[in-house]
Write a protein that holds these residues in place. Structure first.
Motif, PDB file in Angstrom:
ATOM      1  N   ALA A  45      84.251  69.871  53.933  1.00  0.00           N
ATOM      2  CA  ALA A  45      84.826  68.674  53.308  1.00  0.00           C
ATOM      3  C   ALA A  45      83.959  67.451  53.594  1.00  0.00           C
ATOM      4  O   ALA A  45      83.709  66.627  52.697  1.00  0.00           O
ATOM      5  N   CYS A  46      83.490  67.331  54.823  1.00  0.00           N
ATOM      6  CA  CYS A  46      82.632  66.192  55.182  1.00  0.00           C
ATOM      7  C   CYS A  46      81.268  66.287  54.512  1.00  0.00           C
ATOM      8  O   CYS A  46      80.701  65.283  54.080  1.00  0.00           O
ATOM      9  N   GLU A  47      80.737  67.484  54.401  1.00  0.00           N
ATOM     10  CA  GLU A  47      79.434  67.673  53.765  1.00  0.00           C
ATOM     11  C   GLU A  47      79.474  67.330  52.275  1.00  0.00           C
ATOM     12  O   GLU A  47      78.500  66.806  51.721  1.00  0.00           O
ATOM     13  N   HIS A  48      80.587  67.620  51.630  1.00  0.00           N
ATOM     14  CA  HIS A  48      80.689  67.432  50.184  1.00  0.00           C
ATOM     15  C   HIS A  48      81.419  66.146  49.792  1.00  0.00           C
ATOM     16  O   HIS A  48      81.592  65.882  48.606  1.00  0.00           O
ATOM     17  N   GLY A  49      81.847  65.374  50.782  1.00  0.00           N
ATOM     18  CA  GLY A  49      82.502  64.111  50.476  1.00  0.00           C
ATOM     19  C   GLY A  49      83.858  64.260  49.837  1.00  0.00           C
ATOM     20  O   GLY A  49      84.252  63.452  48.989  1.00  0.00           O
ATOM     21  N   THR A  50      84.584  65.293  50.238  1.00  0.00           N
ATOM     22  CA  THR A  50      85.926  65.514  49.709  1.00  0.00           C
ATOM     23  C   THR A  50      86.959  65.332  50.821  1.00  0.00           C
ATOM     24  O   THR A  50      86.617  65.346  52.000  1.00  0.00           O
ATOM     25  N   ALA A  51      88.201  65.180  50.445  1.00  0.00           N
ATOM     26  CA  ALA A  51      89.258  64.971  51.431  1.00  0.00           C
ATOM     27  C   ALA A  51      89.460  66.240  52.255  1.00  0.00           C
ATOM     28  O   ALA A  51      89.509  67.337  51.701  1.00  0.00           O
ATOM     29  N   PRO A  52      89.553  66.133  53.590  1.00  0.00           N
ATOM     30  CA  PRO A  52      89.839  67.319  54.408  1.00  0.00           C
ATOM     31  C   PRO A  52      91.209  67.886  54.074  1.00  0.00           C
ATOM     32  O   PRO A  52      92.142  67.141  53.783  1.00  0.00           O
ATOM     33  N   ILE A  53      91.306  69.212  54.095  1.00  0.00           N
ATOM     34  CA  ILE A  53      92.571  69.847  53.740  1.00  0.00           C
ATOM     35  C   ILE A  53      93.397  70.093  55.002  1.00  0.00           C
ATOM     36  O   ILE A  53      92.883  70.506  56.035  1.00  0.00           O
ATOM     37  N   VAL A  54      94.678  69.834  54.909  1.00  0.00           N
ATOM     38  CA  VAL A  54      95.537  69.893  56.080  1.00  0.00           C
ATOM     39  C   VAL A  54      95.902  71.324  56.445  1.00  0.00           C
ATOM     40  O   VAL A  54      96.312  71.589  57.583  1.00  0.00           O
ATOM     41  N   ASN A  55      95.748  72.268  55.502  1.00  0.00           N
ATOM     42  CA  ASN A  55      96.156  73.632  55.814  1.00  0.00           C
ATOM     43  C   ASN A  55      95.018  74.485  56.382  1.00  0.00           C
ATOM     44  O   ASN A  55      95.126  75.709  56.445  1.00  0.00           O
ATOM     45  N   SER A  56      93.920  73.851  56.800  1.00  0.00           N
ATOM     46  CA  SER A  56      92.900  74.546  57.577  1.00  0.00           C
ATOM     47  C   SER A  56      93.130  74.206  59.046  1.00  0.00           C
ATOM     48  O   SER A  56      93.717  73.162  59.369  1.00  0.00           O
ATOM     49  N   PRO A  57      92.679  75.058  59.981  1.00  0.00           N
ATOM     50  CA  PRO A  57      92.930  74.782  61.414  1.00  0.00           C
ATOM     51  C   PRO A  57      92.380  73.433  61.873  1.00  0.00           C
ATOM     52  O   PRO A  57      93.058  72.687  62.584  1.00  0.00           O
ATOM     53  N   LEU A 103      82.653  60.107  53.183  1.00  0.00           N
ATOM     54  CA  LEU A 103      83.463  59.184  52.388  1.00  0.00           C
ATOM     55  C   LEU A 103      82.999  59.096  50.935  1.00  0.00           C
ATOM     56  O   LEU A 103      83.603  58.397  50.128  1.00  0.00           O
ATOM     57  N   ASN A 104      81.910  59.805  50.621  1.00  0.00           N
ATOM     58  CA  ASN A 104      81.396  59.914  49.253  1.00  0.00           C
ATOM     59  C   ASN A 104      81.023  58.552  48.663  1.00  0.00           C
ATOM     60  O   ASN A 104      81.330  58.247  47.508  1.00  0.00           O
ATOM     61  N   VAL A 105      80.338  57.734  49.480  1.00  0.00           N
ATOM     62  CA  VAL A 105      79.882  56.430  48.989  1.00  0.00           C
ATOM     63  C   VAL A 105      78.368  56.270  49.154  1.00  0.00           C
ATOM     64  O   VAL A 105      77.842  55.173  49.032  1.00  0.00           O
ATOM     65  N   GLN A 106      77.657  57.366  49.417  1.00  0.00           N
ATOM     66  CA  GLN A 106      76.239  57.272  49.750  1.00  0.00           C
ATOM     67  C   GLN A 106      75.385  56.686  48.628  1.00  0.00           C
ATOM     68  O   GLN A 106      74.337  56.078  48.895  1.00  0.00           O
TER      69      GLN A 106
END
Length: 246
Positions: free
Chosen positions: A210-222, A50-53
């Motif tokens: 995405a979770c490691e870098h605190g970015t929004a997950p992309i919907v066009n990945s499996p 969530l990028n609030v660490q």
């Protein structure tokens, strides 16, 4: 109507927290106010996706100890306006009483459409408290024999402490793990765990990144597509299970 959903696994390493954050993101992306609450004392994890660490001062223990106003322990995710977090304490000895968590969730239901409880791996008092506070329990497992066995044990534990809906997610699935799994098919696993299948999430480095870098997950990945589909099903929408596309 607001719903409290427990994400749990039994065994560690199944990707439960990654799915909690990703499904929470897609619920919020659909316009549902969503709150993630960590109950894993000593092992805070959801602040990173969530990028609030770097912003967390107060956690759930401060709320229950009356060390701060509750609003000060709720952190807004910068990449999703409707996604928020109450973090776990770093003190591994902190125990969450079930009466406190039930009361907290009941009050927060007035402000959120979905509250996701990210439970600790294994058994313990914090897990029991989370089970008792939930309206639905989502059990997450990989295809490893030990993980599936622990998922079945978790299903039994949930039945022991609460009468709630149970759902099951098979995570980190790929063709190789399917080939070596000691089960005839997914139906046999579902019967063994005794919980309705909510989704099958393929192994996906983009979802993890995405979770490691605190970015929004992309919907066009499996994995992102699977997490979005799970969020849609939780909202009551009819989305087919496309397990044949792994």
């Amino acid at each position: 109507m607001s719903k409290v959903i427990l994400f749990t696994s039994g065994k560690g390493g199944t990707g439960k927290s990654t799915l909690s954050a990703s499904v929470g993101h897609f619920l919020a992306k659909s316009g549902k106010k969503t709150l993630l609450i960590e109950t894993d004392s000593g092992l805070r994890a959801l602040d990173i996706p969530l990028n609030v660490q770097d912003r967390i001062v107060f956690d759930i223990s401060d709320v229950f100890n009356s060390s701060c106003e509750m609003i000060k322990a709720i952190y807004h995710c910068p990449h999703n306006d409707d996604l928020h977090l109450i973090a776990a304490p770093f003190d591994e000895s902190y125990r969450i009483r079930r009466t406190d968590l039930i009361r907290l969730c009941s009050g927060l239901k007035f402000y959120y459409d979905y509250i996701i409880l990210d439970s600790p791996a294994g058994m313990g008092e914090n897990l029991i408290s989370a089970i008792c506070a939930a309206d639905m329990a989502v059990i997450v497992s990989s295809l490893e024999t030990a993980a599936v066995r622990d998922a079945a044990k978790m299903s039994q534990l949930i039945d022991k402490y609460a009468n709630v809906e149970k759902r099951f997610i098979i995570n980190k699935a790929d063709k190789e793990s399917i080939k070596v799994m000691p089960f005839a098919d997914f139906d046999e696993i579902v019967d063994y765990v005794r919980a309705q299948l909510l989704g099958v999430v393929p192994m996906d480095r983009f979802l993890r990144a995405a979770c490691e870098h605190g970015t929004a997950p992309i919907v066009n990945s499996p994995g992102g597509q699977a997490a979005m589909n799970i969020a849609q099903r939780l909202m009551g929408k009819q989305v087919p299970l496309l397990v044949d596309k792994l």
